[in-house]
Design an enzyme around this catalytic site. Structure first.
Site, mmCIF file in Angstrom:
data_model
loop_
_atom_site.group_PDB
_atom_site.id
_atom_site.type_symbol
_atom_site.label_atom_id
_atom_site.label_comp_id
_atom_site.label_asym_id
_atom_site.label_seq_id
_atom_site.Cartn_x
_atom_site.Cartn_y
_atom_site.Cartn_z
ATOM 1 N N MET A 116 -36.487 64.185 -26.845
ATOM 2 C CA MET A 116 -36.447 63.809 -28.252
ATOM 3 C C MET A 116 -37.471 62.715 -28.548
ATOM 4 S SD MET A 116 -35.134 64.756 -31.054
ATOM 5 C CE MET A 116 -33.485 65.423 -31.176
ATOM 6 N N PHE B 55 -16.257 32.502 -10.287
ATOM 7 C CA PHE B 55 -16.872 33.696 -9.709
ATOM 8 C C PHE B 55 -16.349 34.943 -10.427
ATOM 9 C CE2 PHE B 55 -16.735 37.169 -6.499
ATOM 10 C CZ PHE B 55 -18.104 37.367 -6.430
ATOM 11 N N GLN B 56 -17.247 35.806 -10.817
ATOM 12 C CA GLN B 56 -16.945 37.031 -11.563
ATOM 13 C C GLN B 56 -16.166 36.763 -12.838
ATOM 14 O OE1 GLN B 56 -15.389 40.018 -8.771
ATOM 15 N NE2 GLN B 56 -17.489 40.719 -8.488
ATOM 16 N N LYS C 112 -5.669 36.967 -13.386
ATOM 17 C CA LYS C 112 -5.056 37.284 -12.094
ATOM 18 C C LYS C 112 -3.636 36.722 -11.979
ATOM 19 C CE LYS C 112 -5.864 37.193 -7.172
ATOM 20 N NZ LYS C 112 -6.670 36.708 -6.061
ATOM 21 N N GLU D 130 -18.144 51.621 -13.519
ATOM 22 C CA GLU D 130 -17.165 51.380 -14.579
ATOM 23 C C GLU D 130 -17.542 52.091 -15.883
ATOM 24 O OE1 GLU D 130 -18.333 48.980 -12.615
ATOM 25 O OE2 GLU D 130 -16.635 47.853 -11.790
#
Lengths: 578, 162
Positions: A477, A112-113, A162, A50
């Site tokens: 760096m 969940f999630q 959802k 993502e």
């Protein structure tokens, strides 16, 4: 006839002109993905992470000026977007990120999630929404695009539970968006513009600092007019590179920590500083108390909070950079142009002396590839006509120093947040939006490994992105700072085991090329441009090379360290020039 | 210097956290914060008391204005205004001090809103000085519990800005 939230969602995006979404599916967004499955006009680019999706949408947005659109699932899908969103937020890039959310009745139950992504992204978005009712869906989508793309642009997140995507509503898509508490200022104050014009006419040693705001406002033409009519040299911040042609004789390159000596010196000596669409980041100003001590400061910015946040400002002008410069160009008395040319001649001559005295440079070697040489060769071979993205670290600074950007939207780089792993997915997004351009990510061996999985995305969508890996087996760096300021104690900056990038590329079905000697650099770049596939170019470079010049932390910007040429001992000494 | 800032906001969920998040995220202080609906149920007023030099206060008001849900920001230091705060203070005086509590409550135009065998709960409304003075007077008597509403403020009508 009523439609489901998922259908309304897709309809609205299409009505808003969206052609591509970057995303990744998951449980709670399946309703939307199911609608997408049959859609011919709206294409989802499936990334491999993502974070990659958000950076790709960001590269898409930076290279085109259109908002980037992202669709991910709830929980980990949403939290994985946070770095991408924060990156876009710091650089004012318009994005609209849609995240799935668990059903409204489950919100707050640690389902969940489930993640409170609206809470998590509140400080790094311009605005965000949790939609609780399908009837609000269409107007919130419009509002989200409106807020993301107007005023000072930025990322907006919309959380979609959802059930909102499965519930039905009348597909009303109003065209008008009005947010009563959000009215950005575009027109600059006339009196302030007049005062700025008078200062420009009076000034003997003016300098323009152009930032990313000039690019966001598509105001390069106005900037060029201003600089050329009034004979003012222009320096561009990292975000502003390309706003004014880097090869123009009035260009001073980048100012600040790794900027050019002549840009910094010009700022310090100037009697008038015209800052346009930039926010005086600490990497630009160095020690604030010693910054531009003799200059009156005109600050043009669309965001009032940028003004007087870091430096004192004598003439603040809030509004759109393009419109203000147009008004400013009108307000400047052109008949005095000849007069100025006389006055400015001495100033430009002085700047040219500095340019000759301390140009950007490095020591070329026949034996080992210097990373700057690779960037120079890329510039030479592409004739400066490529879209360059960068990662963060030495690669980013060399890409800013040794490639001259003549056009806006040709450098994609994470300036504010400094996100390693940004460049490669951003290049993929830019390549999708610009199928006929050459897109090259200038990377380090550390940064490229932060989103290397997106190679699969590039291969599958046939996006022939080129990645030039300046491979020094170090976090360069970090190593540079440790060498200079931590007695060469290379604490955890040595990457030791770096994968064989040629094999990695081949494993994904891309092309891998390697150069270990300076004379192999050119053939490798040329070969990569011939190939119509994504290419990893592994340039094994001098690990000891450092980015110079450099302003040490806490110093004024004209107190710069330079590489000492023809080092007497094996260890190069530094000298400071004031 | 201390500033009382009145912020008109959209009455939506999450707005309080946007405002308080702005203060915490940028390291500004909040001395007190009170929120309530206006006559229009879609709009709330927040009264924020904060502290900082001119540069910080300028940033605070600009940053507040930048929040999408903020409709209007007024720094009340710039205008003549009234400020009030209410406290509920529960004291447990010794027998010989009970009358003193009642007497002081009366002087401060407070009200006894609850009493038990051992305690009085007093409601006091006023500006900061009055509130502080009452709390100081109650301290030796024995404060059991104290709650404050935080300040609310409003510009006076018909007075020119300072």
């Amino acid at each position: 006839m009523k439609k489901t939230g998922a259908e309304i969602f897709i309809d609205c995006l299409k009505k808003l002109g969206v052609k591509h979404i970057f995303g990744y599916p998951g449980g709670v967004v399946l309703n939307i993905f199911d609608v997408l499955y049959d859609d011919k006009d709206l294409k989802l680019i499936l990334t491999r992470h993502e974070q990659g999706a958000v950076h790709a949408a960001d590269g898409y947005a930076r290279s085109t000026g259109k908002p980037g659109v992202v669709l991910v699932t709830s929980g980990p899908g949403a939290t994985n977007t946070v770095t991408g969103i924060a990156t876009a937020s710091m650089d004012s890039i318009p994005l609209v990120v849609f995240s799935g959310q668990v059903s409204t009745m489950l919100i707050g139950n640690d389902a969940f999630q489930e993640a409170d992504i609206v809470g998590i992204t509140r400080p790094c978005t311009k605005y965000n929404y949790l939609i609780k009712d399908v009837n609000d869906l269409s107007h919130i989508i419009r509002e989200a695009f409106h807020i993301a793309t107007t005023g000072r642009p930025g990322p907006v997140l919309v959380d979609l539970p959802k059930d909102v995507t499965s519930n039905k509503a009348s597909p009303l898509c109003s065209d008008e968006v009005k947010v009563r508490s959000y009215n950005p200022t575009y027109e600059g104050n006339k009196w302030m513009i007049r005062r700025a014009a008078l200062e420009i006419e009076k000034s003997k040693k003016p300098v323009i600092i152009a930032g990313g705001g000039v690019i966001l406002s598509d105001a390069s033409a106005e900037l060029k007019t201003l600089a050329e009519v009034a004979g003012i040299p222009v320096t561009m911040t990292l975000m502003g590179l390309g706003a004014f042609p880097g090869s123009n004789k009035l260009s001073l390159g980048m100012p600040g920590m790794h900027g050019t000596y002549y840009a910094n010196k010009a700022i310090q000596e100037s009697d008038l500083l015209i800052a346009i669409g930039m926010r005086f980041d600490d990497r630009v100003t160095g020690k604030i108390a010693a910054f531009a001590p003799h200059a009156k400061i005109v600050h043009i910015d669309i965001d009032p909070t940028s003004i007087r946040k870091n430096v004192r400002v004598d003439i603040p002008i809030v509004g759109d950079a393009g419109r203000i410069m147009r008004d400013l160009n009108k307000a400047i008395q052109k008949e005095t142009k000849k007069q100025w040319n006389e006055v400015r001649k001495a100033w430009l001559k002085q700047i040219n002396t500095w340019k000759k005295q301390y140009p950007l440079s490095y020591t070329y070697s026949d034996e080992v590839i210097k990373p700057q040489f690779v960037v120079e060769k890329i510039y030479e071979i592409t004739k400066g006509n490529a879209i360059i993205s960068t990662e963060v670290g030495q690669n980013q600074m060399w890409a800013a120093q040794f490639f001259k950007y003549d056009k806006p939207r040709s450098l994609l780089t994470s300036g504010g947040l400094g996100t390693m792993g940004y460049g490669f997915p951003a290049a993929i997004g830019a390549q999708l939006a610009n199928p006929n351009r050459t897109v090259i990510d200038i990377a380090g061996d550390g940064s490229i490994q932060m989103n290397i999985q997106e190679l699969a995305t590039a291969v599958i969508y046939k996006l022939p992105v080129k990645v030039a890996i300046l491979n020094n087996h170090f976090l360069g760096m970090v190593r540079q700072w440790q060498e200079l300021f931590f007695r060469e104690r290379y604490s955890y900056s040595n990457l030791d085991v770096v994968p064989d990038f040629v094999k990695v590329a081949e494993a994904y079905g891309a092309v891998g090329l390697r150069a270990t000697k300076p004379d192999e650099v050119e053939p490798v770049i040329k070969e990569s441009l011939k190939v119509k596939k994504p290419v990893f170019m592994d340039f094994v470079v001098d690990w000891k090379e450092k980015v110079y010049p450099m302003v040490p932390a806490g110093a004024a910007i004209d107190e710069m360290l330079f590489e000492e040429k023809e080092g007497k001992k094996e260890k190069k000494k530094l000298k400071a020039v004031k | 210097m201390r500033h009382t800032i009145s912020v008109l906001v959209e009455n939506k969920f999450g707005v309080l956290s946007r405002v308080s998040g702005l203060f915490s995220g940028r390291g500004y202080n909040i001395e007190s914060l009170s929120v309530g609906e206006t006559t229009d149920p879609q709009i709330s007023t927040m009264t924020v008391v904060t502290r900082g030099d001119d540069r910080i206060i300028e940033q605070i008001t600009k940053q507040l204005n930048k929040l999408i849900d903020v409709i209007k920001v007024v720094d009340l230091v710039e205008v003549d205004h009234v400020e009030r705060e209410m406290i509920l203070i529960k004291v447990a005086p010794k027998q010989e001090n009970k009358a003193e509590v009642l007497r002081l409550a009366e002087i401060f135009r407070g009200r006894i809103v609850d009493s038990s065998q051992r305690t009085y709960t007093v409601e006091i409304t006023g500006d900061e000085k009055k509130i502080e003075a009452f709390i100081e007077l109650m301290r030796p008597i024995g404060i059991k519990e104290l709650v404050r509403t935080g300040r609310v403020a409003m510009a006076r009508e018909g007075v020119k800005p300072k």
